[in-house]
Write a protein that holds these residues in place. Structure first.
Motif, PDB file in Angstrom:
ATOM      1  N   PRO A  67       0.726  -1.172  -0.073  1.00 51.38           N
ATOM      2  CA  PRO A  67      -0.149  -0.102   0.015  1.00 51.38           C
ATOM      3  C   PRO A  67       0.895   1.313  -0.034  1.00 51.38           C
ATOM      4  CG  PRO A  67      -0.884  -1.520   1.466  1.00 51.38           C
ATOM      5  CD  PRO A  67       0.329  -2.243   0.952  1.00 51.38           C
ATOM      6  N   ALA A  68       1.974   1.322   0.639  1.00 50.22           N
ATOM      7  CA  ALA A  68       2.759   2.550   0.520  1.00 50.22           C
ATOM      8  C   ALA A  68       3.377   2.680  -0.686  1.00 50.22           C
ATOM      9  CB  ALA A  68       4.030   2.218   1.590  1.00 50.22           C
ATOM     10  N   ALA A  69       3.767   1.647  -1.472  1.00 51.38           N
ATOM     11  CA  ALA A  69       4.094   1.886  -2.928  1.00 51.38           C
ATOM     12  C   ALA A  69       3.025   2.565  -3.547  1.00 51.38           C
ATOM     13  CB  ALA A  69       4.542   0.699  -3.340  1.00 51.38           C
ATOM     14  N   ASP A  70       1.922   2.229  -3.428  1.00 49.80           N
ATOM     15  CA  ASP A  70       0.741   2.987  -4.209  1.00 49.80           C
ATOM     16  C   ASP A  70       0.543   4.255  -3.560  1.00 49.80           C
ATOM     17  OD1 ASP A  70       0.036   0.334  -5.475  1.00 49.80           O
ATOM     18  OD2 ASP A  70      -1.691   0.186  -4.379  1.00 49.80           O
ATOM     19  N   LEU A  71       0.631   4.578  -2.487  1.00 49.72           N
ATOM     20  CA  LEU A  71       0.641   5.840  -2.178  1.00 49.72           C
ATOM     21  C   LEU A  71       1.828   6.851  -2.689  1.00 49.72           C
ATOM     22  CD1 LEU A  71      -0.079   5.648   1.733  1.00 49.72           C
ATOM     23  CD2 LEU A  71      -1.591   6.090  -0.191  1.00 49.72           C
ATOM     24  N   TRP A  72       2.923   6.300  -2.824  1.00 58.36           N
ATOM     25  CA  TRP A  72       4.333   7.114  -3.690  1.00 58.36           C
ATOM     26  C   TRP A  72       3.730   7.364  -4.938  1.00 58.36           C
ATOM     27  CZ3 TRP A  72       6.959   7.698  -7.502  1.00 58.36           C
ATOM     28  CH2 TRP A  72       8.507   8.174  -7.465  1.00 58.36           C
ATOM     29  N   SER A  73       3.286   6.197  -5.867  1.00 65.46           N
ATOM     30  CA  SER A  73       2.949   6.339  -6.974  1.00 65.46           C
ATOM     31  C   SER A  73       1.599   7.784  -7.365  1.00 65.46           C
ATOM     32  CB  SER A  73       2.274   5.189  -7.577  1.00 65.46           C
ATOM     33  OG  SER A  73       3.319   4.032  -7.704  1.00 65.46           O
ATOM     34  N   LEU A  74       0.827   7.470  -6.050  1.00 64.03           N
ATOM     35  CA  LEU A  74      -0.511   8.685  -6.190  1.00 64.03           C
ATOM     36  C   LEU A  74       0.396  10.228  -5.969  1.00 64.03           C
ATOM     37  CD1 LEU A  74      -3.280   9.820  -6.083  1.00 64.03           C
ATOM     38  CD2 LEU A  74      -3.126   9.120  -3.607  1.00 64.03           C
ATOM     39  N   GLY A  75       1.186  10.121  -5.245  1.00 67.40           N
ATOM     40  CA  GLY A  75       2.097  11.491  -4.981  1.00 67.40           C
ATOM     41  C   GLY A  75       2.464  11.771  -6.376  1.00 67.40           C
ATOM     42  N   ALA A  76       3.238  10.738  -7.053  1.00 64.72           N
ATOM     43  CA  ALA A  76       4.058  11.099  -8.399  1.00 64.72           C
ATOM     44  C   ALA A  76       2.847  11.548  -9.402  1.00 64.72           C
ATOM     45  CB  ALA A  76       4.699   9.759  -8.761  1.00 64.72           C
ATOM     46  N   VAL A  77       1.788  10.784  -9.508  1.00 63.58           N
ATOM     47  CA  VAL A  77       0.562  11.214 -10.343  1.00 63.58           C
ATOM     48  C   VAL A  77       0.283  12.839 -10.067  1.00 63.58           C
ATOM     49  CG1 VAL A  77      -1.684  10.659 -11.094  1.00 63.58           C
ATOM     50  CG2 VAL A  77       0.079   8.952 -10.766  1.00 63.58           C
ATOM     51  N   LEU A  78       0.016  12.944  -8.973  1.00 67.69           N
ATOM     52  CA  LEU A  78      -0.620  14.323  -8.506  1.00 67.69           C
ATOM     53  C   LEU A  78       0.791  15.760  -8.760  1.00 67.69           C
ATOM     54  CD1 LEU A  78      -2.304  13.814  -5.264  1.00 67.69           C
ATOM     55  CD2 LEU A  78      -3.239  13.904  -7.489  1.00 67.69           C
TER      56      LEU A  78
ATOM     57  N   ALA B 278       4.487  15.763  -1.065  1.00 69.39           N
ATOM     58  CA  ALA B 278       5.774  15.702  -0.324  1.00 69.39           C
ATOM     59  C   ALA B 278       5.854  14.509   0.920  1.00 69.39           C
ATOM     60  CB  ALA B 278       6.578  16.627   0.444  1.00 69.39           C
ATOM     61  N   GLY B 279       4.817  14.369   1.341  1.00 66.87           N
ATOM     62  CA  GLY B 279       4.305  13.206   2.410  1.00 66.87           C
ATOM     63  C   GLY B 279       4.199  11.911   1.856  1.00 66.87           C
ATOM     64  N   LEU B 280       3.508  12.024   0.668  1.00 68.17           N
ATOM     65  CA  LEU B 280       3.231  10.817  -0.163  1.00 68.17           C
ATOM     66  C   LEU B 280       4.437  10.202  -0.868  1.00 68.17           C
ATOM     67  CD1 LEU B 280       0.052  11.708  -1.811  1.00 68.17           C
ATOM     68  CD2 LEU B 280       0.254   9.783  -0.025  1.00 68.17           C
ATOM     69  N   THR B 281       5.451  10.843  -1.143  1.00 70.38           N
ATOM     70  CA  THR B 281       6.572  10.489  -2.209  1.00 70.38           C
ATOM     71  C   THR B 281       7.848  10.544  -1.082  1.00 70.38           C
ATOM     72  OG1 THR B 281       6.949  12.647  -2.766  1.00 70.38           O
ATOM     73  CG2 THR B 281       5.643  11.332  -4.248  1.00 70.38           C
ATOM     74  N   ALA B 282       7.671  10.584   0.121  1.00 70.50           N
ATOM     75  CA  ALA B 282       8.920  10.482   0.842  1.00 70.50           C
ATOM     76  C   ALA B 282       9.643   8.969   0.367  1.00 70.50           C
ATOM     77  CB  ALA B 282       8.665  10.182   2.391  1.00 70.50           C
ATOM     78  N   ALA B 283      10.976   9.153   0.347  1.00 71.14           N
ATOM     79  CA  ALA B 283      12.046   8.032  -0.024  1.00 71.14           C
ATOM     80  C   ALA B 283      11.690   6.785   0.673  1.00 71.14           C
ATOM     81  CB  ALA B 283      13.308   8.481  -0.143  1.00 71.14           C
ATOM     82  N   GLU B 284      11.632   6.795   1.955  1.00 72.75           N
ATOM     83  CA  GLU B 284      11.484   5.645   2.811  1.00 72.75           C
ATOM     84  C   GLU B 284       9.855   5.326   3.016  1.00 72.75           C
ATOM     85  OE1 GLU B 284      13.562   3.681   3.775  1.00 72.75           O
ATOM     86  OE2 GLU B 284      15.271   4.764   2.786  1.00 72.75           O
ATOM     87  N   PRO B 285       9.417   4.255   2.865  1.00 77.45           N
ATOM     88  CA  PRO B 285       7.926   3.799   3.041  1.00 77.45           C
ATOM     89  C   PRO B 285       7.649   4.171   4.492  1.00 77.45           C
ATOM     90  CG  PRO B 285       9.017   2.101   1.682  1.00 77.45           C
ATOM     91  CD  PRO B 285      10.105   2.983   2.325  1.00 77.45           C
TER      92      PRO B 285
END
Length: 272
Positions: free
Chosen positions: A182-193, A212-219
């Motif tokens: 799920p954390a990986a999906d959240l990062w992708s959402l941040g990148a899409v936004l 910024a919070g969604l795309t933090a490097a560490e899950p």
């Protein structure tokens, strides 16, 4: 293909849709139900590569989901393309919607609209995650926008099933070979936004903080879904680019203070 323009003896193929997520997508009519569906053509490796088994697993998982923001999966058919090669054809609902990638196409969206899209996609992802699944390949082709402005998510699990190479919307851990979470999906959402809003994001505003919070490097350091939802809700409110009300309040107080000083100075001058 069992007939000219008929897939699996059931789906009458119509025009091609403006999508290129995992292969050509066609609009089709279901001969049995009369409903309009979308059919995605997925190339099969020469050795099969276990693609159908992986697709069946993803189709079964996606078929159990019930959420207005998730495009429903209806069927999976193995058939031959006009060139004689085997193809897998994924049949899904066909909402009246366009992919985000086509809508943006070099023209960023406003922060308010970007946040509203993020809010809808996050709600859909939370349903997927609550069911024990992940999207595994969220990108602007997988986000569809309806005429009323709402956003839907499609192609659940297809990137995983097709063993698609991670792209620019995949998180660092997926590019390093880690599994989907799920954390990986959240990062992708941040990148899409970030892609949708481009450079129009106000620094320090709620949308900027959400991305910024969604795309933090560490899950483990990524913002949780509740926190992301709160920020996206704030950024999606009508107003000047979803302005942060806290920041605006301080600006208004500063302006009011300057006006008060000016009024007092004028009164003092008038009484001299």
């Amino acid at each position: 293909m069992t007939g000219a323009g008929v897939l699996g003896g059931r789906y009458v193929l119509l025009d091609e849709l403006d999508r290129r997520g995992f292969g050509p997508v066609r609009r089709a009519e279901d001969r049995i139900t009369g409903r309009t569906v979308a059919i995605t053509e997925i190339a099969v490796p020469a050795d099969g590569g276990g693609l159908r088994e992986r697709l069946l697993a993803e189709v079964r998982a996606a078929g159990r989901l019930q959420h207005p923001g998730v495009v429903g999966v209806l069927d999976l058919i193995t058939d031959r393309a006009p060139d004689g090669a085997l193809r897998e054809y994924l049949v899904t609902e066909h909402p009246d919607a366009r992919p985000l990638s086509r809508l943006v196409d070099g023209v960023p969206l406003t922060a308010q609209r970007t946040a509203a899209i993020g809010r809808d996609v996050l709600a859909a992802l939370r349903t997927v995650h609550a069911g024990g699944g992940t999207h595994g390949g969220l990108d602007p082709d997988c986000v569809l926008l309806a005429p009323d402005g709402s956003a839907l998510v499609t192609d659940l699990g297809l990137a995983r099933a097709a063993c698609r190479e991670p792209g620019m919307f995949a998180p660092p851990e997926r590019r390093d070979g880690a599994g989907d979470t799920p954390a990986a999906d959240l990062w992708s959402l941040g990148a899409v936004l970030r892609y949708a809003a481009g450079p129009r994001i106000a620094a320090g505003g709620p949308l900027d903080r959400a991305i910024a919070g969604l795309t933090a490097a560490e899950p483990a350091e990524r913002i949780d879904p509740d926190g992301a939802q709160a920020l996206l809700e704030r950024a999606a409110r009508p107003g000047p680019a979803g302005a942060d009300l806290g920041a605006s309040r301080w600006v208004l107080l500063a302006v009011a203070g300057l006006l008060l000083v000016a009024v007092v100075a004028m009164l003092l001058w008038a009484t001299r």
